[in-house]
Design a protein around this motif. Sequence first.
Motif, PDB file in Angstrom:
ATOM      1  N   ALA A   1       3.645   2.752   4.820  1.00  0.00           N
ATOM      2  CA  ALA A   1       4.082   2.305   3.499  1.00  0.00           C
ATOM      3  C   ALA A   1       5.241   1.317   3.586  1.00  0.00           C
ATOM      4  N   ARG A   2       6.135   1.531   4.536  1.00  0.00           N
ATOM      5  CA  ARG A   2       7.290   0.634   4.652  1.00  0.00           C
ATOM      6  C   ARG A   2       6.845  -0.770   5.029  1.00  0.00           C
TER       7      ARG A   2
ATOM      8  N   ALA B   1       3.889  -2.109   4.545  1.00  0.00           N
ATOM      9  CA  ALA B   1       3.153  -2.672   3.418  1.00  0.00           C
ATOM     10  C   ALA B   1       4.113  -3.235   2.370  1.00  0.00           C
ATOM     11  N   ALA B   2       5.177  -2.485   2.064  1.00  0.00           N
ATOM     12  CA  ALA B   2       6.142  -2.936   1.065  1.00  0.00           C
ATOM     13  C   ALA B   2       6.881  -4.171   1.542  1.00  0.00           C
TER      14      ALA B   2
ATOM     15  N   TYR C   1       2.724  -6.227  -0.017  1.00  0.00           N
ATOM     16  CA  TYR C   1       1.491  -5.688  -0.560  1.00  0.00           C
ATOM     17  C   TYR C   1       1.806  -4.732  -1.709  1.00  0.00           C
ATOM     18  N   PHE C   2       0.825  -4.578  -2.612  1.00  0.00           N
ATOM     19  CA  PHE C   2       1.022  -3.729  -3.785  1.00  0.00           C
ATOM     20  C   PHE C   2       1.307  -2.286  -3.372  1.00  0.00           C
ATOM     21  N   ASP C   3       0.532  -1.794  -2.395  1.00  0.00           N
ATOM     22  CA  ASP C   3       0.762  -0.458  -1.851  1.00  0.00           C
ATOM     23  C   ASP C   3       0.097  -0.382  -0.484  1.00  0.00           C
ATOM     24  N   GLN C   4       0.197   0.780   0.164  1.00  0.00           N
ATOM     25  CA  GLN C   4      -0.336   0.916   1.517  1.00  0.00           C
ATOM     26  C   GLN C   4      -1.851   0.753   1.537  1.00  0.00           C
ATOM     27  N   ALA C   5      -2.546   1.276   0.516  1.00  0.00           N
ATOM     28  CA  ALA C   5      -4.004   1.153   0.470  1.00  0.00           C
ATOM     29  C   ALA C   5      -4.423  -0.313   0.383  1.00  0.00           C
ATOM     30  N   HIS C   6      -3.686  -1.098  -0.419  1.00  0.00           N
ATOM     31  CA  HIS C   6      -3.959  -2.536  -0.525  1.00  0.00           C
ATOM     32  C   HIS C   6      -3.771  -3.208   0.830  1.00  0.00           C
TER      33      HIS C   6
END
Length: 284
Positions: free
Chosen positions: A228-229, A231-232, A236-241
């Motif tokens: 998640a870190r 991705a942010a 990216y919008f979130d980790q899944a994105h």
Amino acid sequence: MLYRPTLYRPPPPLAEYVEFFGHWRHRGSSYRSRALPRGAVTIVFDVGLRQRLDFYTADGGTRLPVPPAVVAGPHGGSYITDIAADEPAMAIHFRPGGAFPFLGVPLGEVEDLAVGLEEIWGRGGRALHERLIAAPSAAARFGILEDFLLSRARFSVRRDPGVAAALAAIEADPSVRMAEVRRLTGWSTKRMIALFRAEVGLAPKTYARVRRLQAALHRLGEGTAGGARLAAEAGYFDQAHFVRDFRSFTAMTPTQYGRQRLVLPSHVPVGRHKYPIPAASGRP
């Protein structure tokens, strides 16, 4: 398998335009990799006896008919390459927009294409390829490439200040809004796309997506952030994105990428070719 490319980073003024020259030859079975998009031009040469480059579309099954010296334009997606055992090859990795003063054509004309070097540089391109084949060593080949590019350079052709501003903004933050890029350049959307494609080879939005991938690859290579870190931080919008976008480019998850033993961050090893490529006989 032994695969150790030799990289040469030319000094100024070429350093502003070229990331590196690469020379490789490996032992063992053929080496298959997925070439990930960088937002820049790459020129590849077979400098051995085989005189054949094996390029495939992203699915790895559709062969791309390319000559043994080819200009790979900026791509919005990946493609697959095979390197035959014991066959020397070379590459010029230009920086984003760096090929513009050398190719003599708008880079948008080679977007997502693999074009024969002779189609771009004519007899000069053919003569360059022949000299590289005949050269006795990697060092000699690097010198030939450096001299040739210096002779081809049109350093008087300066990047449009708006393109330079757009490139800098996207590199600083690949998730920057295109409205902000337009504000920095003072262009309309239509003009921004046209000028950016001419000098860089991709539309600004596509280029930003590619550079966001490259920023993520860099962070994964450093091993300083994950999940998640990362991705942010990559925007990216979130980790899944992030995972979906990453897989669409690389055909693997970020975790799987991080486990790879990579020679170059933008070349990911993939499974062996269904039909092994025979090694060339002898050594040039």
